[in-house]
Design an enzyme around this catalytic site. Structure first.
Site, PDB file in Angstrom:
ATOM      1  N   GLN A 101      -0.922   8.418   8.536  1.00 62.50           N
ATOM      2  CA  GLN A 101      -2.391   8.546   8.530  1.00 62.50           C
ATOM      3  C   GLN A 101      -2.946   8.028   9.846  1.00 62.50           C
ATOM      4  O   GLN A 101      -4.141   8.091  10.100  1.00 62.50           O
ATOM      5  CB  GLN A 101      -2.989   7.715   7.399  1.00 62.50           C
ATOM      6  CG  GLN A 101      -2.504   8.107   6.024  1.00 62.50           C
ATOM      7  CD  GLN A 101      -2.853   7.035   5.000  1.00 62.50           C
ATOM      8  OE1 GLN A 101      -3.923   7.055   4.409  1.00 62.50           O
ATOM      9  NE2 GLN A 101      -1.962   6.101   4.795  1.00 62.50           N
ATOM     10  N   ASN A 102      -2.070   7.477  10.679  1.00 60.13           N
ATOM     11  CA  ASN A 102      -2.546   6.862  11.927  1.00 60.13           C
ATOM     12  C   ASN A 102      -2.805   7.917  12.992  1.00 60.13           C
ATOM     13  O   ASN A 102      -2.086   8.907  13.086  1.00 60.13           O
ATOM     14  CB  ASN A 102      -1.520   5.847  12.437  1.00 60.13           C
ATOM     15  CG  ASN A 102      -1.315   4.722  11.446  1.00 60.13           C
ATOM     16  OD1 ASN A 102      -2.127   4.548  10.533  1.00 60.13           O
ATOM     17  ND2 ASN A 102      -0.244   3.973  11.592  1.00 60.13           N
ATOM     18  N   ASP A 104      -2.971   6.907  16.211  1.00 57.14           N
ATOM     19  CA  ASP A 104      -2.665   6.179  17.451  1.00 57.14           C
ATOM     20  C   ASP A 104      -1.472   6.721  18.233  1.00 57.14           C
ATOM     21  O   ASP A 104      -1.237   6.312  19.380  1.00 57.14           O
ATOM     22  CB  ASP A 104      -2.478   4.677  17.172  1.00 57.14           C
ATOM     23  CG  ASP A 104      -1.379   4.377  16.142  1.00 57.14           C
ATOM     24  OD1 ASP A 104      -0.397   5.132  16.071  1.00 57.14           O
ATOM     25  OD2 ASP A 104      -1.514   3.367  15.428  1.00 57.14           O
ATOM     26  N   HIS A 119      -3.959  12.798   9.776  1.00 53.37           N
ATOM     27  CA  HIS A 119      -5.366  12.600  10.146  1.00 53.37           C
ATOM     28  C   HIS A 119      -5.648  12.900  11.621  1.00 53.37           C
ATOM     29  O   HIS A 119      -6.684  12.497  12.137  1.00 53.37           O
ATOM     30  CB  HIS A 119      -5.799  11.161   9.807  1.00 53.37           C
ATOM     31  CG  HIS A 119      -5.861  10.892   8.333  1.00 53.37           C
ATOM     32  ND1 HIS A 119      -6.005   9.637   7.791  1.00 53.37           N
ATOM     33  CD2 HIS A 119      -5.793  11.734   7.274  1.00 53.37           C
ATOM     34  CE1 HIS A 119      -6.032   9.726   6.463  1.00 53.37           C
ATOM     35  NE2 HIS A 119      -5.896  10.977   6.130  1.00 53.37           N
ATOM     36  N   GLU A 215       0.040  -7.154   1.803  1.00 55.93           N
ATOM     37  CA  GLU A 215      -0.718  -7.589   0.620  1.00 55.93           C
ATOM     38  C   GLU A 215      -0.391  -6.696  -0.570  1.00 55.93           C
ATOM     39  O   GLU A 215       0.261  -5.684  -0.417  1.00 55.93           O
ATOM     40  CB  GLU A 215      -2.220  -7.462   0.895  1.00 55.93           C
ATOM     41  CG  GLU A 215      -2.722  -8.435   1.930  1.00 55.93           C
ATOM     42  CD  GLU A 215      -4.114  -8.072   2.431  1.00 55.93           C
ATOM     43  OE1 GLU A 215      -4.751  -7.159   1.856  1.00 55.93           O
ATOM     44  OE2 GLU A 215      -4.530  -8.707   3.414  1.00 55.93           O
TER      45      GLU A 215
HETATM   46  P1  OAD Z   1      -6.260   0.215   5.863  1.00 54.44           P
HETATM   47  O1  OAD Z   1      -6.927  -0.584   6.937  1.00 54.44           O
HETATM   48  O2  OAD Z   1      -7.068   0.660   4.695  1.00 54.44           O
HETATM   49  O3  OAD Z   1      -5.045  -0.616   5.256  1.00 54.44           O
HETATM   50  C1  OAD Z   1      -4.098  -1.260   6.041  1.00 54.44           C
HETATM   51  C2  OAD Z   1      -3.039  -1.834   5.124  1.00 54.44           C
HETATM   52  O4  OAD Z   1      -2.022  -2.403   5.942  1.00 54.44           O
HETATM   53  C3  OAD Z   1      -3.531  -2.943   4.194  1.00 54.44           C
HETATM   54  O5  OAD Z   1      -3.076  -2.660   2.881  1.00 54.44           O
HETATM   55  C4  OAD Z   1      -2.871  -4.214   4.746  1.00 54.44           C
HETATM   56  O6  OAD Z   1      -2.516  -5.119   3.728  1.00 54.44           O
HETATM   57  C5  OAD Z   1      -1.627  -3.647   5.380  1.00 54.44           C
HETATM   58  N1  OAD Z   1      -1.083  -4.432   6.514  1.00 54.44           N
HETATM   59  C6  OAD Z   1      -1.758  -5.104   7.483  1.00 54.44           C
HETATM   60  N2  OAD Z   1      -0.914  -5.629   8.384  1.00 54.44           N
HETATM   61  C7  OAD Z   1       0.348  -5.289   7.979  1.00 54.44           C
HETATM   62  C8  OAD Z   1       1.662  -5.523   8.502  1.00 54.44           C
HETATM   63  N3  OAD Z   1       1.862  -6.191   9.622  1.00 54.44           N
HETATM   64  N4  OAD Z   1       2.708  -5.009   7.811  1.00 54.44           N
HETATM   65  C9  OAD Z   1       2.525  -4.307   6.669  1.00 54.44           C
HETATM   66  N5  OAD Z   1       1.310  -4.066   6.136  1.00 54.44           N
HETATM   67  C10 OAD Z   1       0.238  -4.538   6.779  1.00 54.44           C
HETATM   68  O7  OAD Z   1      -5.575   1.433   6.599  1.00 54.44           O
HETATM   69  P2  OAD Z   1      -5.017   2.799   6.005  1.00 54.44           P
HETATM   70  O8  OAD Z   1      -4.444   2.610   4.660  1.00 54.44           O
HETATM   71  O9  OAD Z   1      -4.174   3.398   7.064  1.00 54.44           O
HETATM   72  O10 OAD Z   1      -8.658   7.772   7.583  1.00 54.44           O
HETATM   73  O11 OAD Z   1      -6.339   3.633   5.896  1.00 54.44           O
HETATM   74  C11 OAD Z   1      -6.188   4.962   5.492  1.00 54.44           C
HETATM   75  C12 OAD Z   1      -7.202   5.836   6.099  1.00 54.44           C
HETATM   76  O12 OAD Z   1      -8.482   5.286   5.793  1.00 54.44           O
HETATM   77  C13 OAD Z   1      -7.213   5.892   7.611  1.00 54.44           C
HETATM   78  O13 OAD Z   1      -6.289   6.816   8.134  1.00 54.44           O
HETATM   79  C14 OAD Z   1      -8.601   6.379   7.866  1.00 54.44           C
HETATM   80  C15 OAD Z   1      -9.384   5.639   6.785  1.00 54.44           C
HETATM   81  O14 OAD Z   1     -10.244   6.421   6.125  1.00 54.44           O
HETATM   82  C16 OAD Z   1      -9.520   8.532   8.254  1.00 54.44           C
HETATM   83  O15 OAD Z   1     -10.116   8.138   9.246  1.00 54.44           O
HETATM   84  C17 OAD Z   1      -9.635   9.912   7.714  1.00 54.44           C
END
Ligand code: OAD
Length: 243
Positions: A101-102, A104, A119, A215
């Site tokens: 979903q990244n 980057d 995405h 988490e």
């Molecule tokens: P989120 O910011 O919602 O979630 C990030 C997740 O990564 C959280 O559950 C954290 O607990 C976890 N996390 C943080 N640091 C970590 C680490 N070092 N190792 C493992 N886990 C870690 O991001 P996404 O789930 O990617 O879409 O968000 C999904 C989509 O929401 C994005 O692509 C974006 C947004 O809407 C669009 O822009 C269409």
């Protein structure tokens, strides 16, 4: 690190693996996760309120500048051991699909090849009128650059809230999830559909589910193996335990 021995054995003998990653995998590269991305000048805006067609229609320059800031940040960071471990896993598993979903581009930088960018990608833009995508454009002072073909405003080539995912990419992702033996959900909060439902597409066809997350999420209780911690530590440990 305590890793479940059954998972290690299963991973080593698997031939079909699908992985879904989210912003958490890039956190150890120094990028904030999607829901934390409120730096400096941008603290007053919720990312959800900038990543939409409505926001772009209302204030294109604001949205363009937010993505320009994120693009700049991404240019200054490198993949971390989590990205590299996934690239290495791809070389060991005959059918390996990495769905991210990244936006980057760090998986590509780390050497992963079979990647589905659900995405889109920050380094590409497309015309908001004619849809033509490009990686080259001319910045204009004080306004949003325009399409050299039709004069429409350029926008990032990413999927915004309320927009559909690229159809072919989603279909390929769903197929890989239906066919895999192990599905990994890594560093994603699982809040955004349809990406969040991919785990269920895999589970309904009998795949084992593994979550790697710092988490608990809504998926944690439903997976076969929940590995809590940093993906940049867990993934390399899993790789070296399995091979
Ligand atoms: P989120 O910011 O919602 O979630 C990030 C997740 O990564 C959280 O559950 C954290 O607990 C976890 N996390 C943080 N640091 C970590 C680490 N070092 N190792 C493992 N886990 C870690 O991001 P996404 O789930 O990617 O879409 O968000 C999904 C989509 O929401 C994005 O692509 C974006 C947004 O809407 C669009 O822009 C269409």
């Amino acid at each position: 690190m305590n890793l479940p021995p059954e998972l290690i054995v299963y991973l080593r003998s698997s031939t079909r693996v699908a992985v879904l990653t989210g912003a958490g995998i890039s956190q150890e590269s120094g990028l904030r996760t999607f829901r934390e991305a409120r730096d400096g000048l941008w603290t007053q805006y919720k990312p959800e309120d900038l990543a939409s067609r409505e926001a772009f229609a209302q204030n294109p320059k604001l949205v363009w500048d937010w993505y320009a800031m994120r693009r700049e940040k991404v240019r200054g960071v490198l993949p971390n051991p989590g990205h590299y471990a996934l690239a290495e896993l791809e070389r060991r598993i005959p059918t390996f699909t990495l769905i991210t979903q990244n936006v980057d581009g760090l998986h590509l930088k780390a050497g992963s090849a079979n990647i589905i960018e659900l995405h889109g990608n920050l380094q590409r833009v497309k015309c908001s009128e004619c849809g033509r995508a490009t990686v080259e454009w001319v910045e204009t002072e004080g306004s949003v650059p325009i399409c050299l073909v039709c004069g429409g405003l350029l926008r990032p080539d990413v999927v915004w809230f309320g927009e559909s995912l690229p159809r072919a990419a989603l279909e390929t992702a769903v197929l890989a999830c239906r066919e895999c033996e192990i599905f990994f959900s890594i560093g994603t909060s699982g809040l955004v559909q349809p990406a969040a439902s991919l785990a269920y597409a895999a589970r309904n066809r009998g795949a084992k589910l593994v979550e790697i997350n710092a988490e608990q999420t809504s998926l944690t209780e439903k997976v076969d193996f929940a590995l809590q911690g940093k993906s940049g530590e867990i993934l390399p440990a899993l790789l070296s335990a399995a091979w």
